[in-house]
Enzyme design. Structure first.
Site, PDB file in Angstrom:
ATOM      1  N   PHE A 129       0.854  -1.186   0.000  1.00 43.02           N
ATOM      2  CA  PHE A 129       0.000   0.000   0.000  1.00 43.02           C
ATOM      3  C   PHE A 129       0.895   1.243   0.000  1.00 43.02           C
ATOM      4  O   PHE A 129       1.869   1.304   0.747  1.00 43.02           O
ATOM      5  CB  PHE A 129      -0.921  -0.014   1.225  1.00 43.02           C
ATOM      6  CG  PHE A 129      -1.982   1.042   1.168  1.00 43.02           C
ATOM      7  CD1 PHE A 129      -3.035   0.952   0.268  1.00 43.02           C
ATOM      8  CD2 PHE A 129      -1.920   2.159   1.990  1.00 43.02           C
ATOM      9  CE1 PHE A 129      -4.005   1.929   0.198  1.00 43.02           C
ATOM     10  CE2 PHE A 129      -2.891   3.146   1.924  1.00 43.02           C
ATOM     11  CZ  PHE A 129      -3.940   3.034   1.032  1.00 43.02           C
ATOM     12  N   ASP A 201       1.950  -4.879   8.625  1.00 41.29           N
ATOM     13  CA  ASP A 201       0.754  -4.062   8.472  1.00 41.29           C
ATOM     14  C   ASP A 201      -0.418  -5.040   8.313  1.00 41.29           C
ATOM     15  O   ASP A 201      -0.501  -5.768   7.311  1.00 41.29           O
ATOM     16  CB  ASP A 201       0.890  -3.144   7.250  1.00 41.29           C
ATOM     17  CG  ASP A 201      -0.317  -2.202   7.094  1.00 41.29           C
ATOM     18  OD1 ASP A 201      -1.391  -2.529   7.615  1.00 41.29           O
ATOM     19  OD2 ASP A 201      -0.163  -1.161   6.430  1.00 41.29           O
ATOM     20  N   TYR A 226     -11.068   0.380  10.728  1.00 40.08           N
ATOM     21  CA  TYR A 226     -12.281   0.756   9.989  1.00 40.08           C
ATOM     22  C   TYR A 226     -12.654  -0.238   8.896  1.00 40.08           C
ATOM     23  O   TYR A 226     -13.634  -0.043   8.194  1.00 40.08           O
ATOM     24  CB  TYR A 226     -12.191   2.176   9.428  1.00 40.08           C
ATOM     25  CG  TYR A 226     -10.942   2.529   8.640  1.00 40.08           C
ATOM     26  CD1 TYR A 226     -10.704   2.011   7.380  1.00 40.08           C
ATOM     27  CD2 TYR A 226     -10.003   3.412   9.167  1.00 40.08           C
ATOM     28  CE1 TYR A 226      -9.571   2.349   6.663  1.00 40.08           C
ATOM     29  CE2 TYR A 226      -8.858   3.770   8.464  1.00 40.08           C
ATOM     30  CZ  TYR A 226      -8.650   3.226   7.207  1.00 40.08           C
ATOM     31  OH  TYR A 226      -7.522   3.561   6.503  1.00 40.08           O
ATOM     32  N   LYS A 227     -11.881  -1.313   8.749  1.00 36.80           N
ATOM     33  CA  LYS A 227     -12.230  -2.301   7.722  1.00 36.80           C
ATOM     34  C   LYS A 227     -13.011  -3.449   8.386  1.00 36.80           C
ATOM     35  O   LYS A 227     -14.179  -3.315   8.689  1.00 36.80           O
ATOM     36  CB  LYS A 227     -10.961  -2.800   7.032  1.00 36.80           C
ATOM     37  CG  LYS A 227     -10.172  -1.683   6.333  1.00 36.80           C
ATOM     38  CD  LYS A 227      -8.905  -2.251   5.713  1.00 36.80           C
ATOM     39  CE  LYS A 227      -7.987  -1.149   5.193  1.00 36.80           C
ATOM     40  NZ  LYS A 227      -8.508  -0.470   4.012  1.00 36.80           N
ATOM     41  N   ARG A 375     -12.193  -4.859  -6.866  1.00 40.68           N
ATOM     42  CA  ARG A 375     -12.031  -5.582  -5.591  1.00 40.68           C
ATOM     43  C   ARG A 375     -13.399  -5.896  -4.997  1.00 40.68           C
ATOM     44  O   ARG A 375     -14.291  -5.045  -4.971  1.00 40.68           O
ATOM     45  CB  ARG A 375     -11.262  -4.739  -4.577  1.00 40.68           C
ATOM     46  CG  ARG A 375      -9.834  -4.490  -4.904  1.00 40.68           C
ATOM     47  CD  ARG A 375      -9.078  -3.942  -3.689  1.00 40.68           C
ATOM     48  NE  ARG A 375      -9.763  -2.823  -3.041  1.00 40.68           N
ATOM     49  CZ  ARG A 375      -9.269  -2.170  -1.994  1.00 40.68           C
ATOM     50  NH1 ARG A 375      -8.120  -2.541  -1.463  1.00 40.68           N
ATOM     51  NH2 ARG A 375      -9.922  -1.144  -1.466  1.00 40.68           N
TER      52      ARG A 375
HETATM   53  C1  LIG Z   1      -2.193  -1.833   3.996  1.00 41.12           C
HETATM   54  C2  LIG Z   1      -2.737  -0.475   4.371  1.00 41.12           C
HETATM   55  N1  LIG Z   1      -2.045   0.292   5.206  1.00 41.12           N
HETATM   56  C3  LIG Z   1      -2.514   1.504   5.555  1.00 41.12           C
HETATM   57  C4  LIG Z   1      -3.703   1.985   5.064  1.00 41.12           C
HETATM   58  C5  LIG Z   1      -4.227   3.324   5.398  1.00 41.12           C
HETATM   59  O1  LIG Z   1      -3.651   3.995   6.399  1.00 41.12           O
HETATM   60  P1  LIG Z   1      -4.374   5.240   7.016  1.00 41.12           P
HETATM   61  O2  LIG Z   1      -5.538   4.754   7.803  1.00 41.12           O
HETATM   62  O3  LIG Z   1      -3.335   5.899   7.803  1.00 41.12           O
HETATM   63  O4  LIG Z   1      -4.883   6.091   5.884  1.00 41.12           O
HETATM   64  C6  LIG Z   1      -4.454   1.192   4.208  1.00 41.12           C
HETATM   65  C7  LIG Z   1      -5.758   1.646   3.655  1.00 41.12           C
HETATM   66  O5  LIG Z   1      -6.276   2.693   3.854  1.00 41.12           O
HETATM   67  C8  LIG Z   1      -3.944  -0.045   3.844  1.00 41.12           C
HETATM   68  O6  LIG Z   1      -4.628  -0.796   3.001  1.00 41.12           O
HETATM   69  N1  LIG Z   2      -8.510   4.464   3.949  1.00 41.49           N
HETATM   70  C1  LIG Z   2      -9.319   4.907   2.966  1.00 41.49           C
HETATM   71  C2  LIG Z   2      -9.731   6.243   2.899  1.00 41.49           C
HETATM   72  O1  LIG Z   2      -9.232   7.099   3.830  1.00 41.49           O
HETATM   73  C3  LIG Z   2     -10.578   6.677   1.894  1.00 41.49           C
HETATM   74  C4  LIG Z   2     -11.034   5.762   0.964  1.00 41.49           C
HETATM   75  C5  LIG Z   2     -10.624   4.458   0.976  1.00 41.49           C
HETATM   76  C6  LIG Z   2      -9.734   4.056   1.953  1.00 41.49           C
HETATM   77  C7  LIG Z   2      -9.183   2.718   1.983  1.00 41.49           C
HETATM   78  O2  LIG Z   2      -9.528   1.969   2.816  1.00 41.49           O
HETATM   79  C8  LIG Z   2      -8.118   2.393   1.079  1.00 41.49           C
HETATM   80  C9  LIG Z   2      -7.726   1.010   1.384  1.00 41.49           C
HETATM   81  N2  LIG Z   2      -6.800   0.830   2.447  1.00 41.49           N
HETATM   82  C10 LIG Z   2      -7.351   0.182   0.219  1.00 41.49           C
HETATM   83  O3  LIG Z   2      -7.081  -0.963   0.455  1.00 41.49           O
HETATM   84  O4  LIG Z   2      -7.371   0.623  -0.891  1.00 41.49           O
END
Ligand SMILES: Cc1ncc(COP(=O)(O)O)c(C=O)c1O
Ligand SMILES: Nc1c(O)cccc1C(=O)C[C@H](N)C(=O)O
Length: 416
Positions: A129, A201, A226-227, A375
């Site tokens: 990511f 992660d 949040y997932k 996805r």
């Molecule tokens: C593997 C991974 N790490 C981190 C994040 C996001 O991090 P953050 O919540 O800081 O935006 C995501 C998706 O949003 C992710 O898929």
């Molecule tokens: N974290 C997100 C956001 O802040 C806005 C929209 C989408 C997301 C996501 O969850 C991206 C995500 N981690 C991904 O797997 O693509």
């Protein structure tokens, strides 16, 4: 071919079926994006009202003490810990995944700076990511000590990278785009055998499959709530540190919440004991409080059963796609083998973005990731077998009718 009635029968026998009632899901929607933003636990609305109206509205500043606001990161961390094989006192719910990864990587590098100062390489995957890569590259530059980020182009390249003696390896347990799953215990053992530390992660695996960080002897881990944990949009993330590292490894963000005596207001930083040293500043209490609603549900779900249902939903999805969409240019990006995939499935299609928008217009919500990926997230706590059947039914129709060719489905929004 599996019929809709077959799916109804499977739902009737599903031991997890009752969990669906604990979530609010809009009528007529098949939600296949819980791997990005989980659905809302029913209890979250009342909890939000309680925090806003009573704790904040009535008790004001007193709630830091009387409503346990100050202790929330550690208390929720202890509630989350069993989902990742963490012991009490090893986990915080705090900050963002991005911020926690920065702290975790900085701590791992500072531990290695003591133990193996010649090691300067951080290993990750090119397909990780983006935030993970930006954080690692940014930290390497900030440290100004010649650290560099080396990216694997395929999982097979890990051994060669390890042979070169890196300081730290950081990987996503489940890849956000492809859904590919690393063997956490095996990789951790290989990284350790090479003298490096590992930072995981778990954003796309926590709550979706059993994880045992302690059993695997991992070093540090981060992830989001949040997932699959249904904490709400932007809900605080988590940070886990193996107890052997809890007294070492400086936090790169030594804020007053991580001080041994925060209200002594001392001019110099003295870290709190244990994982609490990784707290930084004031936490978003309203969001944080809602995380508990999702954790409370997750605590009652048997993760082995969740994993088994996730794989069964995935197998059904793939079988139906093969049977009903076989004439279309779809390519399975996710490994099909159970031990190599997480809880979302990715299909590539030349018009992936438009197909996803056409599906959303018909109530089947997945998402799109570059360059050509659709996805589909499988969340066993609120998804039924019949939902998967309905989703593929709509997908087949969207593809057969070329409904996705409408110009409106090509208009790009910010969030894809
Ligand atoms: C593997 C991974 N790490 C981190 C994040 C996001 O991090 P953050 O919540 O800081 O935006 C995501 C998706 O949003 C992710 O898929
Ligand atoms: N974290 C997100 C956001 O802040 C806005 C929209 C989408 C997301 C996501 O969850 C991206 C995500 N981690 C991904 O797997 O693509």
């Amino acid at each position: 071919m599996t019929s809709r009635e077959d799916c109804d029968r499977r739902d009737a026998q599903d031991a997890l079926a009752a969990f669906r009632d604990e979530f609010v899901l809009p009528e007529g929607v098949v939600y296949l994006d819980g791997n990005s933003l989980g659905a809302r636990p029913r209890a979250a609305a009342a909890r939000a009202a309680q925090v806003v109206e009573e704790e904040w509205g009535q008790d004001l500043i007193g709630s830091w003490n009387t409503a346990g606001w100050w202790e929330l990161p550690g208390r929720l961390g202890d509630r989350l810990a069993p989902l990742i094989g963490g012991a009490p006192g090893t986990t915080l719910v705090t900050d963002t995944t991005t911020g926690n990864l920065f702290k975790a990587l900085a701590a791992a590098l500072s531990i290695q700076a003591e133990r193996a100062p010649g090691r300067r390489v951080i290993v990750s995957e090119r397909d990780n990511f983006p935030t993970d890569l930006y954080v690692a590259a940014g930290l390497a530059e900030l440290l100004g000590r010649g650290h560099e980020l080396r990216l694997l182009d395929s999982p097979d390249a890990l051994d060669a990278a390890l042979a070169d003696g890196p300081a730290v390896v950081t990987l996503s347990h489940v890849n956000y785009r492809t859904g590919a799953l690393w063997d956490l215990a095996d990789v951790t053992a290989r990284v350790h055998a090479a003298g490096a530390l590992v930072v995981w992660d778990l954003a796309h695996s926590v709550g979706a499959l059993p994880i045992d960080l302690t059993g695997a002897d991992a070093d540090l881990a981060v992830g989001c709530t949040y997932k699959y944990l249904n904490g709400g949009p932007g809900s605080p993330a988590f940070l886990w540190v193996h107890p052997r590292h809890a007294g070492s490894g400086t936090s790169a963000l030594p804020g007053w919440w991580g001080h041994a005596r925060p209200f002594a207001m001392e001019p110099t930083f003295e870290p709190a004991t244990g994982v609490a040293r990784f707290l930084a500043g004031t936490q978003p209490v309203v969001s944080l409080a809602l995380v508990e609603c999702g954790l409370e549900i997750a605590a009652r779900a048997d993760l082995a059963a969740v994993r088994a249902k996730s794989l069964a939903l995935g197998d059904l999805f793939l079988d139906l796609v093969e049977q009903r969409c076989g004439d279309h240019p779809l390519r399975l990006v996710t490994p099909r083998e159970h031990d190599r995939r997480g809880s979302h499935l990715t299909l590539a299609h030349p018009d992936a973005y438009a197909v996803v928008q056409a599906l959303i217009a018909r109530g089947v919500v997945g998402d799109y990731r570059e360059p050509d990926c659709m996805r589909f997230g499988l969340t066993p706590l609120y998804l039924r077998f019949v939902d998967v059947w309905d989703a593929v039914d709509v997908l087949a129709d969207v593809l057969d009718s070329r409904a996705y060719a409408e110009p409106r489905f090509r208009e790009r929004s910010t969030v894809t």
